[in-house]
Design an enzyme around this catalytic site. Structure first.
Site, short mmCIF file in Angstrom:
data_model
loop_
_atom_site.label_atom_id
_atom_site.label_comp_id
_atom_site.label_asym_id
_atom_site.label_seq_id
_atom_site.Cartn_x
_atom_site.Cartn_y
_atom_site.Cartn_z
N HIS A 110 0.87 -1.16 0.00
CA HIS A 110 0.00 0.00 0.00
C HIS A 110 0.91 1.23 0.00
O HIS A 110 1.60 1.48 0.99
CB HIS A 110 -0.89 0.03 1.22
CG HIS A 110 -1.66 -1.24 1.47
ND1 HIS A 110 -1.10 -2.37 2.04
CD2 HIS A 110 -2.95 -1.56 1.22
CE1 HIS A 110 -2.01 -3.32 2.15
NE2 HIS A 110 -3.16 -2.86 1.65
N HIS B 226 -8.58 0.43 8.39
CA HIS B 226 -10.00 0.13 8.25
C HIS B 226 -10.82 0.91 9.27
O HIS B 226 -12.00 1.19 9.05
CB HIS B 226 -10.25 -1.37 8.44
CG HIS B 226 -9.72 -2.22 7.32
ND1 HIS B 226 -8.44 -2.73 7.31
CD2 HIS B 226 -10.30 -2.65 6.18
CE1 HIS B 226 -8.27 -3.44 6.20
NE2 HIS B 226 -9.38 -3.40 5.51
N ASP C 66 -7.08 2.11 -2.05
CA ASP C 66 -7.63 1.14 -1.11
C ASP C 66 -9.11 1.49 -0.94
O ASP C 66 -9.58 2.54 -1.37
CB ASP C 66 -6.86 1.21 0.21
CG ASP C 66 -6.86 -0.11 0.97
OD1 ASP C 66 -7.67 -1.00 0.62
OD2 ASP C 66 -6.05 -0.27 1.90
#
Length: 483
Positions: free
Chosen positions: A172, A184, A256
Site C-alpha cells: 500500500h 479500516h 484502497d
C-alpha cells in the site's frame, strides 16, 4: 433532471464496485454495460470453481473488457479458499525461505488459478516492509522487515502473477508497514521525513515499478511531511510527485477501499473521498465490499457534480478512466503454461517453518488453540493444526480468561502444544504460556508475525510465518503430528 450521460459514463469508468452473494445481480451487470470499470470479488461471492466461472462469464456479458478483481495474497488473505484456508503460504513465509524463484512460482500458480476462473486483476502482492512488530493489519502479509529482501520478493511476485496474464497491484503506497493502527478503523500516522520512507518503505515499490507492475494501490495513512492532515490517497505529493515523477510509474493507481475509515472519515463520506482521490491522481477507485446500486450511483453523482462545478478537471478524470481501461486491456496475454508442481504451496510452507528448541516426543499431546480475532483484510478463515492432526485432542482457549490449572488438568501426563497468532501482542497470552510452561512441557506454535518475545521455560518455539492451510499442515508435519 438526470445526470449528463457522457459525464456519468466517464465517472463510472473510474469505479471498482462490488455486490453481495454468489450470483451477480442485474444492476451489477447493467452498470458494466453503462461504463462501470469493474467489480471486486470477496469471499461472499465465492462458492466453488464452476460458480466462479459462471460469475465472471456473467460479468463479461455486461462488457467484455471488465476488470474482475480479487484479494488473493495466499497465506492469511484468501478469497478463493476462504472456507478452508489457502493452499499457499503467504509473503512472510516466502520471505523467510528467501528463494525468489519459489516466490515467483507460487505467485504464478495463484495467477494461473485466477486466470482460469476469469479474474484478471489481483489486488496483490502486499509489498509493505513490516518494521513494526505491533502492526495490526500487515504482519504476515509482508515479505519481512528488511527493505532489500522485501524488494526482491515483491518483484518476483509481480513477475509471477503477470506471467499468467493477471495484472498485479502492489500495495500500500507509500508503505503501511510501520503503522500500529488499522486504516479500516482510523487514519494511521507515520511521522517520519521522506528520507526515511525512501530508505525503509519505498525500495519495494521501486522494484515492482522496474518489474513492470500494472497497478499500485494507495495507503490510507498520513505522512505529515508529505500528506499534511489527510491520507496518502488524497495527496498529489504522494501519487503524482513521488510515485509517477520520482519513481516513474505509468500504470494505474488504485485506491484502497474508500469505505474504510482512513479515507471516508477524512473526506466526509465515500463520495467526497472519491472526488479527492481523483483530484490527487488516483485512477481507479475501489469503493469497498458493502456496495449496492445506490452507492455506486451516489459516488458517480459526486464525481459528476465535481466535474460540473470545477472541483475536478475533465482531462484528469478522462486520464483516470483511460488508465483503468488500459489496465483491463493489458490482461489475458498469459505466457505458455508450464504447469504447477504438485504440492507447491505445501512444500513451500514446510521450508518456511523455523524451530527453536526440541520438538521430539510429542505423542498424543493436548493441543490448545488460543483464540485470535481476524482483521477485515483476512476475514474469518479457518486456521490452526486441527485439520492436520492424527490422535491429538484439540481444545480452544481465550487468553486472559483461561485458567492454566484447568489446561494442566486436561493434559494430565500429556505434553501441551499451544497454537496462537501474534501471541506477543495478544492480551494475556504471554502470561498463559509462561504459567503453563512453568510446570508442564509446552511447545508453542506461532502462526502469526513472531515478534521478538519468546516464552520462559517452553520446550520449543515453532514459527510458521502464517496461518494458511498450507502453514498448518507444515507445522503438524514438523511436530510429527500429521495425519
Amino acid at each position: 433532471m438526470g445526470l449528463d450521460p457522457g459525464l456519468r459514463r466517464l465517472a463510472l469508468g473510474t469505479l471498482l464496485a462490488a455486490y453481495p452473494g454468489p450470483v451477480p445481480p442485474d444492476w451489477a451487470v447493467d452498470l458494466l454495460a453503462e461504463g462501470l470499470a469493474g467489480h471486486t470479488l470477496f469471499g461472499t461471492n465465492v462458492h466453488d470453481p464452476a460458480q466462479m466461472a459462471a460469475t465472471t462469464a456473467a460479468l463479461r456479458a455486461g462488457r467484455p473488457d471488465v476488470l474482475v478483481a480479487i484479494d488473493e495474497e495466499g497465506g492469511d488473505v484468501t478469497r478463493l479458499a476462504h472456507a478452508t484456508g489457502s493452499p499457499y503460504p503467504g509473503n512472510a513465509a516466502l520471505g523467510a525461505v528467501d528463494d525468489p524463484t519459489l516466490t515467483r512460482q507460487v505467485y504464478a500458480a495463484i495467477g494461473a488459478e485466477l486466470a482460469a476462473l476469469g479474474i484478471n486483476l489481483d489486488l496483490a502482492p502486499t509489498v509493505d516492509v513490516n518494521t513494526a512488530d505491533e502492526n495490526p493489519v500487515i504482519g504476515t502479509r509482508s515479505f519481512g522487515a528488511d527493505p532489500v529482501r522485501v524488494a526482491v520478493h515483491s518483484a518476483a511476485a509481480v513477475v509471477g502473477l503477470q506471467s499468467a496474464g493477471v495484472a498485479a497491484c502492489a500495495k500500500h503506497f507509500p508503505g503501511h508497514g510501520a503503522t500500529v493502527a488499522d486504516s479500516h478503523y482510523e487514519l494511521p500516522t507515520v511521522d517520519v521525513p521522506p528520507a526515511v520512507l525512501r530508505q525503509r518503505d519505498l525500495p519495494p515499490f521501486a522494484a515492482v515499478v522496474d518489474a513492470g507492475v500494472r497497478a499500485v494501490m494507495t495507503a490510507h495513512i498520513r505522512v505529515p511531511a508529505l500528506t499534511g492532515d489527510g491520507p496518502a490517497t488524497f495527496s498529489r505529493a504522494v501519487l503524482v510527485d513521488l510515485l509517477r515523477t520520482e519513481y516513474g510509474f505509468s500504470g494505474a493507481v488504485i485506491t484502497d477501499a474508500l469505505e474504510m475509515k482512513g479515507a471516508a472519515s477524512a473526506a466526509g463520506g465515500v463520495g467526497p473521498a472519491a472526488v479527492r482521490a481523483l483530484a490527487a491522481g488516483a485512477d481507479l477507485l475501489c469503493i469497498g465490499a458493502k456496495v449496492d446500486a445506490d452507492l455506486v450511483e451516489h459516488v458517480a453523482e459526486e464525481i459528476v457534480a465535481a466535474l460540473t462545478d470545477g472541483r475536478l478537471d475533465r482531462a484528469r478524470v478522462e486520464e483516470a478512466a483511460g488508465r483503468a481501461a488500459e489496465l483491463a486491456a493489458s490482461t489475458g496475454a498469459a505466457a505458455s503454461a508450464t504447469g504447477t508442481p504438485d504440492g507447491l504451496g505445501y512444500a513451500a510452507a514446510l521450508r518456511a517453518v523455523r524451530v527453536e528448541g526440541d520438538v521430539t516426543g510429542l505423542t498424543a499431546p493436548l493441543v490448545v488453540q488460543v483464540h485470535a480475532a481476524s482483521t477485515i483484510a483476512e476475514g474469518r478463515v479457518p486456521w490452526g493444526l486441527g485439520p492436520h492432526l492424527a490422535g491429538a485432542e484439540v481444545v480452544r482457549a481465550v487468553a486472559g480468561e483461561t485458567d492454566p490449572a484447568e489446561l494442566r488438568r486436561l493434559a494430565g501426563e500429556r505434553p501441551i502444544v499451544l497454537v496462537g497468532r501474534h501471541l506477543h501482542r495478544l492480551p494475556g497470552a504471554r502470561e498463559l504460556v509462561d504459567a503453563l510452561a512453568a510446570t508442564h512441557p509446552v511447545t508453542v506454535v506461532e502462526m502469526g508475525w513472531p515478534g521478538a518475545w519468546r516464552p520462559t521455560g517452553a520446550r520449543a518455539f515453532v514459527t510458521t510465518y502464517g496461518a494458511s492451510h498450507a502453514n498448518g499442515r507444515a507445522a503438524a508435519q514438523v511436530l510429527g503430528l500429521a495425519g
